[in-house]
Scaffold this active site. Sequence first.
Site, PDB file in Angstrom:
ATOM      1  N   LYS A  22      41.966  34.630  73.475  1.00  0.00           N
ATOM      2  CA  LYS A  22      41.728  35.539  72.564  1.00  0.00           C
ATOM      3  C   LYS A  22      39.836  35.639  71.950  1.00  0.00           C
ATOM      4  CE  LYS A  22      45.987  35.686  71.689  1.00  0.00           C
ATOM      5  NZ  LYS A  22      46.740  35.012  70.600  1.00  0.00           N
ATOM      6  N   TRP A  47      52.918  34.479  63.544  1.00  0.00           N
ATOM      7  CA  TRP A  47      52.687  33.282  64.095  1.00  0.00           C
ATOM      8  C   TRP A  47      52.637  32.180  63.389  1.00  0.00           C
ATOM      9  CZ3 TRP A  47      52.650  33.595  69.031  1.00  0.00           C
ATOM     10  CH2 TRP A  47      52.081  34.529  69.639  1.00  0.00           C
ATOM     11  N   ASP A  50      45.865  27.001  62.609  1.00  0.00           N
ATOM     12  CA  ASP A  50      45.668  27.742  64.175  1.00  0.00           C
ATOM     13  C   ASP A  50      44.763  28.742  64.076  1.00  0.00           C
ATOM     14  OD1 ASP A  50      46.340  29.642  66.349  1.00  0.00           O
ATOM     15  OD2 ASP A  50      48.450  30.009  65.438  1.00  0.00           O
TER      16      ASP A  50
HETATM   17  C1  PLP Z   1      48.087  34.421  70.464  1.00  0.00           C
HETATM   18  C2  PLP Z   1      48.360  33.591  69.480  1.00  0.00           C
HETATM   19  C3  PLP Z   1      49.250  32.444  69.541  1.00  0.00           C
HETATM   20  C4  PLP Z   1      49.798  32.045  70.632  1.00  0.00           C
HETATM   21  O1  PLP Z   1      48.968  31.588  71.785  1.00  0.00           O
HETATM   22  P1  PLP Z   1      49.519  30.979  73.257  1.00  0.00           P
HETATM   23  O2  PLP Z   1      48.453  30.477  73.777  1.00  0.00           O
HETATM   24  O3  PLP Z   1      49.955  32.146  74.119  1.00  0.00           O
HETATM   25  O4  PLP Z   1      50.598  30.195  72.971  1.00  0.00           O
HETATM   26  C5  PLP Z   1      49.174  31.498  68.502  1.00  0.00           C
HETATM   27  N1  PLP Z   1      48.679  31.738  67.253  1.00  0.00           N
HETATM   28  C6  PLP Z   1      47.890  32.713  67.194  1.00  0.00           C
HETATM   29  C7  PLP Z   1      47.115  32.934  65.721  1.00  0.00           C
HETATM   30  C8  PLP Z   1      47.830  33.723  68.275  1.00  0.00           C
HETATM   31  O5  PLP Z   1      47.035  34.812  68.006  1.00  0.00           O
END
Ligand code: PLP
Length: 359
Positions: free
Chosen positions: A195, A102, A171
């Site tokens: 998530k 990521w 993030d």
């Molecule tokens: C799932 C995830 C993403 C991507 O998320 P989207 O909302 O599908 O763009 C980015 N960073 C992390 C750490 C993730 O777990």
Amino acid sequence: MSRVYNFSAGPAILPLDVLKQAQEELVDYKGCGMSLLEVSHRGKEYDAVHQEAVANVTKLMGLPEDYSVLFLQGGASGQFAMVPMNLLGEGQVADYANSGAWASKAIKEAKIVGKVNVVADTSKALPTRVPQPEDLKLTPGAAYVHITSNETISGAQWKTFPTTEAPLVADMSSDMLSRPFDAKQFGLIYAGAQKNLGPAGVVLVVMKKDLAERVSDKVPVYYRYKTHLEENSLYNTPPCYSIYILMLVTRWLLKLGGVEAIAKINREKAGRLYAAIDATPFYRGTAEPSCRSDMNVTFRLPSEPLEETFIKEASAQGFKGLKGHRAVGGIRASIYNAFPAEGVDALVSFMKEFEKRNG
Ligand SMILES: *Cc1c(COP(=O)(O)O)cnc(C)c1O
């Protein structure tokens, strides 16, 4: 009604109480004769939802006055672009820690916008791990420092966050509101909701208000944080229903005792699973013990055919979503806030029994 144990990494399990309430309120929301799916985002029904969602996040994170809560679209992936578009000025450098899949995507996107300095790289490390705060070789005068608090695919998580002079951007898609931390240490945090916070369709952004002023007027209006900050995320039609579910999830979390309470539960759940993995050489954790994620528990079996059998048999017994990410294989048990402790215990029993038959 039969619910399975949903170990999916995302979209992921939601609290059953939240689903039931949403079901109850779906067709006729609080007697207004319409569904929340059908009402104006400027009407009083939705307005109350929106205000409560902001208030719940503010309370759960203990945010000071100079921070704002935004609900945007485009997911965390959209934020990979929006962060540099807003914060990485002409001639500046942004520091990124590359901790895995990521973080790599965030870096790739930032490089399209401007200059990036990778200040630590553990993306190829085995066992998987994230950098330690003291490993970061920060650039003096950097526009910001970006980290990925939990690498959802590898199952490695930052346990302590760096203190940085430049604004720290994170993030937190897969561990937002799963544990307490000092929000003031961060300039901006974002998390795709699907998530740990709610359904897909909304990305939560928590930011220090003054950072929104940095943006150049070359950035289209919609892609400026400033636009959404000034309009309280109502510049255009927000993803109302996703925000409604996020509001119910955060209300549920507050009732449960907030992030301190859930962090304790999360540590216990993850601890039991890692203990089962460590109890036998049959299972092998893929993350370095000091970086093991409390959200995504990743492990291997002695062979890929055995892993396939494990996933198939587990699925037949109601353990769903255990297949590791297609990029890395193996097993991944995602045990977000809403995942029940008894599901972890049931998986541990299944693992013991599976080893007896196949070990
Ligand atoms: C799932 C995830 C993403 C991507 O998320 P989207 O909302 O599908 O763009 C980015 N960073 C992390 C750490 C993730 O777990």
